[in-house]
Write a protein that holds these residues in place. Structure first.
Motif, short mmCIF file in Angstrom:
data_model
loop_
_atom_site.label_atom_id
_atom_site.label_comp_id
_atom_site.label_asym_id
_atom_site.label_seq_id
_atom_site.Cartn_x
_atom_site.Cartn_y
_atom_site.Cartn_z
N LYS A 34 53.24 46.42 45.68
CA LYS A 34 51.89 46.59 45.18
C LYS A 34 51.91 46.68 43.67
O LYS A 34 52.94 47.01 43.07
N VAL A 35 50.78 46.34 43.09
CA VAL A 35 50.58 46.52 41.65
C VAL A 35 49.31 47.35 41.46
O VAL A 35 48.41 47.29 42.28
N THR A 36 49.27 48.13 40.41
CA THR A 36 48.06 48.86 40.02
C THR A 36 47.51 48.17 38.79
O THR A 36 48.24 47.95 37.82
N THR A 37 46.23 47.82 38.83
CA THR A 37 45.66 46.99 37.76
C THR A 37 45.40 47.74 36.47
O THR A 37 45.36 47.14 35.40
N ASN A 38 45.19 49.05 36.55
CA ASN A 38 44.85 49.84 35.36
C ASN A 38 43.67 49.27 34.59
O ASN A 38 43.60 49.33 33.37
N LYS A 39 42.73 48.65 35.33
CA LYS A 39 41.48 48.10 34.78
C LYS A 39 41.70 47.01 33.74
O LYS A 39 40.86 46.76 32.89
N SER A 40 42.85 46.33 33.80
CA SER A 40 43.12 45.25 32.84
C SER A 40 43.79 44.08 33.56
O SER A 40 44.38 44.24 34.62
N VAL A 80 42.18 37.57 42.26
CA VAL A 80 43.63 37.59 42.44
C VAL A 80 44.13 36.20 42.79
O VAL A 80 43.51 35.48 43.57
N THR A 81 45.26 35.82 42.20
CA THR A 81 45.96 34.58 42.55
C THR A 81 47.38 34.97 42.94
O THR A 81 48.09 35.61 42.16
N LEU A 82 47.78 34.58 44.15
CA LEU A 82 49.12 34.88 44.64
C LEU A 82 49.82 33.57 45.00
O LEU A 82 49.32 32.81 45.82
N THR A 83 50.94 33.31 44.35
CA THR A 83 51.76 32.14 44.67
C THR A 83 53.10 32.65 45.19
O THR A 83 53.31 33.85 45.31
N ARG A 84 54.01 31.76 45.44
CA ARG A 84 55.33 32.17 45.93
C ARG A 84 56.16 32.87 44.85
O ARG A 84 57.10 33.59 45.17
N THR A 85 55.78 32.70 43.59
CA THR A 85 56.57 33.26 42.50
C THR A 85 55.85 34.29 41.64
O THR A 85 56.49 34.97 40.84
N SER A 86 54.52 34.42 41.78
CA SER A 86 53.82 35.39 40.94
C SER A 86 52.50 35.84 41.57
O SER A 86 51.92 35.14 42.40
N ILE A 87 52.08 37.02 41.15
CA ILE A 87 50.74 37.52 41.48
C ILE A 87 50.07 37.82 40.15
O ILE A 87 50.68 38.39 39.24
N SER A 88 48.82 37.37 40.02
CA SER A 88 48.07 37.66 38.79
C SER A 88 46.67 38.11 39.17
O SER A 88 46.15 37.77 40.23
N TRP A 89 46.07 38.91 38.32
CA TRP A 89 44.72 39.42 38.54
C TRP A 89 43.95 39.35 37.25
O TRP A 89 44.51 39.51 36.16
N ASN A 90 42.65 39.07 37.38
CA ASN A 90 41.82 38.84 36.21
C ASN A 90 40.43 39.41 36.45
O ASN A 90 39.80 39.10 37.45
N TYR A 91 39.98 40.25 35.52
CA TYR A 91 38.62 40.76 35.56
C TYR A 91 37.75 39.82 34.74
O TYR A 91 37.94 39.68 33.54
N ASN A 92 36.80 39.17 35.41
CA ASN A 92 35.94 38.20 34.73
C ASN A 92 34.56 38.26 35.37
O ASN A 92 34.34 37.66 36.42
N PHE A 93 33.64 39.01 34.76
CA PHE A 93 32.31 39.15 35.31
C PHE A 93 31.32 39.36 34.18
O PHE A 93 31.67 39.81 33.09
N ALA A 94 30.06 39.02 34.45
CA ALA A 94 29.01 39.07 33.42
C ALA A 94 28.49 40.49 33.20
O ALA A 94 28.09 40.84 32.09
N SER A 95 28.45 41.30 34.25
CA SER A 95 27.95 42.67 34.11
C SER A 95 28.79 43.60 34.96
O SER A 95 29.53 43.17 35.83
N GLY A 96 28.66 44.88 34.71
CA GLY A 96 29.45 45.86 35.43
C GLY A 96 30.69 46.26 34.65
O GLY A 96 30.81 45.96 33.46
#
Length: 96
Positions: free
Chosen positions: A28-34, A68-84
């Motif tokens: 697991k990974v913790t995003t820490n809001k970033s 979230v994007t999960l491939t066989r070699t990496s997991i990445s996460w991205n916060y991308n929203f207009a509001s909130g």
């Protein structure tokens, strides 16, 4: 041919069938809001999966989970929203 374990009762009804594909949690990974990325190692013959678990109550707020994007070699996460705002989340990942 695959290995497995099946038990049946006296009437032949299957009680336990462990011949199917079972999931394997890797971490697991913790995003820490970033935004972020981390290296993972998913076997080539397996199907990756992930589950997002918010660590904050978002029922009465405008909090958003990351994409979230999960491939066989990496997991990445991205916060991308207009509001909130970004919710701190754990992302569990593995394969089946």
């Amino acid at each position: 041919m695959s290995a497995g374990f099946i038990t049946r009762n006296e009437q032949g009804v299957i009680l336990v069938d462990m011949s199917k594909q079972l999931s394997q949690a890797l971490g697991k990974v913790t995003t820490n809001k970033s935004n972020g990325t981390q290296t993972v190692d998913i076997p080539g013959d397996k199907t990756p999966f992930y589950i997002i678990a918010p660590l904050e109550n978002s029922q009465r707020t405008q909090g958003k989970s990351p994409g979230v994007t999960l491939t066989r070699t990496s997991i990445s996460w991205n916060y991308n929203f207009a509001s909130g705002f970004a919710l701190n989340c754990d992302i569990y990942y593995g394969y089946y």
